[in-house]
Scaffold this active site. Structure first.
Site, PDB file in Angstrom:
ATOM      1  N   ARG A  56     -31.556   7.718  -3.166  1.00 57.40           N
ATOM      2  CA  ARG A  56     -30.594   6.645  -2.886  1.00 57.40           C
ATOM      3  C   ARG A  56     -31.244   5.810  -1.794  1.00 57.40           C
ATOM      4  O   ARG A  56     -31.612   6.327  -0.739  1.00 57.40           O
ATOM      5  CB  ARG A  56     -29.275   7.261  -2.417  1.00 57.40           C
ATOM      6  N   GLU A  64     -22.555  -2.757  -7.899  1.00 55.31           N
ATOM      7  CA  GLU A  64     -22.388  -1.793  -8.987  1.00 55.31           C
ATOM      8  C   GLU A  64     -22.733  -2.474 -10.314  1.00 55.31           C
ATOM      9  O   GLU A  64     -22.620  -3.701 -10.442  1.00 55.31           O
ATOM     10  CB  GLU A  64     -20.939  -1.298  -9.015  1.00 55.31           C
ATOM     11  N   ARG A 100     -28.675  13.544  -3.357  1.00 54.72           N
ATOM     12  CA  ARG A 100     -29.784  12.586  -3.434  1.00 54.72           C
ATOM     13  C   ARG A 100     -30.462  12.451  -2.077  1.00 54.72           C
ATOM     14  O   ARG A 100     -29.787  12.438  -1.049  1.00 54.72           O
ATOM     15  CB  ARG A 100     -29.274  11.201  -3.863  1.00 54.72           C
TER      16      ARG A 100
END
Length: 176
Positions: A56, A64, A100
């Site tokens: 990330r 998004e 992540r």
């Protein structure tokens, strides 16, 4: 150091490849990896040695995918700047709640910062603590003044963190 090696070994055996980078982040080290795929505007998959990890991008929040067309534009931007098979350097910071690795990614330039500078992402103020906050905020200011990407709309598009909150289902057991 031995405790991090034990945690990393246990995590690897358990399939939590990204936990390795918590120790690396604590040591403030960098790591090299190879780009495997681009997930969206702020998530990529890398090969680090024998580990496949999800990263990330730190310090930023890209639109998004449902925030058309901006999510797809951020993803395309990453695809054009981080070619599959290319080598990158990671500056890992932590591991998020999804497992992540959270890191700055350097592929010639700091790609996280470049996304903000070119209006493809926002500086993620909530998570600027381990970043050069001034650098990210200045990049965002320049993008907004130039009306790049997400700043083509006056004031910028709905921030991704607000967009996600609005799309979240209400929690059960609470007041309506």
């Amino acid at each position: 150091m031995i405790s991090w090696l034990l945690i990393g070994a246990a995590a690897f055996i358990a399939g939590w490849g990204n936990v390795f980078f918590v120790g690396t982040a604590q040591a403030n080290q960098q790591a090299s990896a190879t780009v495997l795929s681009i997930g969206d505007g702020d998530t990529i998959r890398l090969q680090h040695g024998q580990q496949r990890i999800t990263v990330r991008l730190a310090c930023i929040d890209a639109p998004e995918m449902a925030q058309a067309p901006y999510g797809a534009e951020a993803r395309s931007y990453l695809q054009s700047h981080l070619r599959l098979g290319s080598s990158v350097t990671l500056r890992p910071q932590t591991v998020d709640r999804y497992g992540r690795t959270v890191a700055e990614v350097i592929g010639g330039v700091n790609i996280n910062l470049a996304l903000v500078e070119d209006g493809m992402a926002f500086a993620y103020r909530k998570y600027l603590g381990q970043c050069d906050a001034k650098e990210y905020l200045d990049a965002e200011f320049r993008a907004s003044r130039s009306r790049y990407g997400v700043w083509q709309v006056p004031g910028g598009i709905t921030r991704p963190w607000d967009f996600r909150c609005r799309r979240s289902p209400p929690r059960s057991g609470g007041n309506s």
